[in-house]
Motif scaffolding. Structure first.
Motif, mmCIF file in Angstrom:
data_model
loop_
_atom_site.group_PDB
_atom_site.id
_atom_site.type_symbol
_atom_site.label_atom_id
_atom_site.label_comp_id
_atom_site.label_asym_id
_atom_site.label_seq_id
_atom_site.Cartn_x
_atom_site.Cartn_y
_atom_site.Cartn_z
ATOM 1 N N TYR A 13 6.383 9.450 1.578
ATOM 2 C CA TYR A 13 5.715 8.283 1.341
ATOM 3 C C TYR A 13 6.431 6.760 0.457
ATOM 4 N N ARG B 190 1.842 3.932 1.234
ATOM 5 C CA ARG B 190 1.557 4.969 2.467
ATOM 6 C C ARG B 190 2.221 5.559 3.635
ATOM 7 N N GLU C 134 0.792 -1.266 -0.121
ATOM 8 C CA GLU C 134 0.325 -0.039 -0.204
ATOM 9 C C GLU C 134 0.668 1.008 -0.237
#
Length: 325
Positions: free
Chosen positions: A319, A312, A310
């Motif tokens: 990120y 994140r 994912e």
């Protein structure tokens, strides 16, 4: 960056190119050039977009500007979703978004004079009265450090660096607020590259421009960018401000890319560990399951094949899409 104004918001942007085969041209698959990319560009900043050739950087830039129709996703510019706009509404917003193309030899019409090339956007959009167009063209040529007398010449009479300056003059002719710079220096001599980058920085300060700067020269991107997004096979692997990304990269792909950048200090160059990636980049028509990078990753585990990591926020403003980061 939290209090900065978002100029461009890209959300789950997808661009697939269909593959057709056979007599009846049936679609048998798709090249997944951009496959779910999300990021924000803040007003007045330069966001660098880096990655190796064929990872989808240029396609992302063109899809953001709606030169390619997105397969899915949202592109919001000044709060307006460009994907839902058509015709005149899109044309009105086009004034504020321009592009500097990679190849200065292919992006200028050889049958038009330099004056006509720079004047064309102003005439198409009607932003300058016809009687004032020529003086505006001369101003723009002077601004990009070309002689105003070049307006009557043709593109074949210029070097690559001069042609790229003509392309930059054309891009700023409409006073845009956002410019996609699609590898604007990769086709130029090294001696000219710094001049063009300095010109882009001067124009940014003067006109308050916002750039999406696409490139694969990591040292140049660090110099010009406020934040950097690293792209691999149609997805963004990591995004952080330029100092953080170079100091402590979290994604193994970013670490490998940065380990290939030469250091000016011979002692430090000798001591550091190079990350050599095994194998080839998979085909964007048939990407690996789970994590796109797992087939070349030195620290891949079973979960990397089963589950897509994912996107994140690992640290504030930093990120990453990696199970192991």
């Amino acid at each position: 960056m939290a209090n900065k104004e978002v100029l461009l918001h890209v959300d789950s942007l997808v661009k697939h190119f269909p593959i057709y085969r056979g007599v009846f041209q049936r679609q048998v698959g798709a090249v997944r050039a951009v496959d779910g990319v999300s990021f924000d560009v803040y007003k007045g900043e330069t966001l660098g977009l880096v990655g190796e050739s064929g990872c989808g950087k240029s396609t992302a830039g063109r899809t953001i500007l709606q030169l390619y129709t997105p397969t899915a996703g949202k592109v919001e510019f000044e709060g307006v979703n460009l994907v839902s706009l058509k015709g005149e509404q899109l044309r009105q917003l086009r004034r504020k978004m321009q592009m500097i193309f990679q190849d200065p030899y292919a992006s200028l019409n050889p049958r038009m004079t330099v004056g006509d090339i720079v004047a064309e956007p102003m005439l198409v959009h009607g932003t300058v009265a016809p009687k004032d167009v020529q003086s505006r063209v001369r101003q723009l040529l002077e601004r990009v450090k070309l002689s105003p007398d070049f307006a009557s010449r043709y593109p074949h009479e210029f070097s690559g660096g001069q042609r790229q300056r003509i392309g930059i003059a054309r891009a700023v002719a409409l006073n845009p607020s956002f410019i996609v710079c699609d590898e604007p220096i990769s086709a130029l001599d090294v001696s000219i590259q710094a001049q063009v980058v300095n010109l882009l920085e001067d124009l940014q300060k003067e006109f308050g421009l916002t750039y999406l700067f696409i490139a694969h020269d990591l040292s140049m991107v660090r110099h010009i960018s406020d934040r950097i997004a690293v792209m691999y096979l149609g997805i963004i692997a990591e995004l952080a401000d330029h100092n953080t990304l170079y100091r402590e990269p979290l994604h193994p792909y970013t670490q490998a890319l940065l380990s290939a950048v030469p250091i000016a200090d011979p002692v430090a160059e000798e001591q550091r560990r190079r990350v050599i990636l095994e194998g080839d980049v998979p085909s964007p028509a048939n990407p690996p399951s789970g994590c796109r990078f797992r087939t070349r990753c030195p620290i891949a585990k079973d979960i990397c094949a089963q589950q897509q990591p994912e996107w994140r926020e690992a640290k504030p403003g930093h990120y990453v899409a990696c199970h192991m980061a």
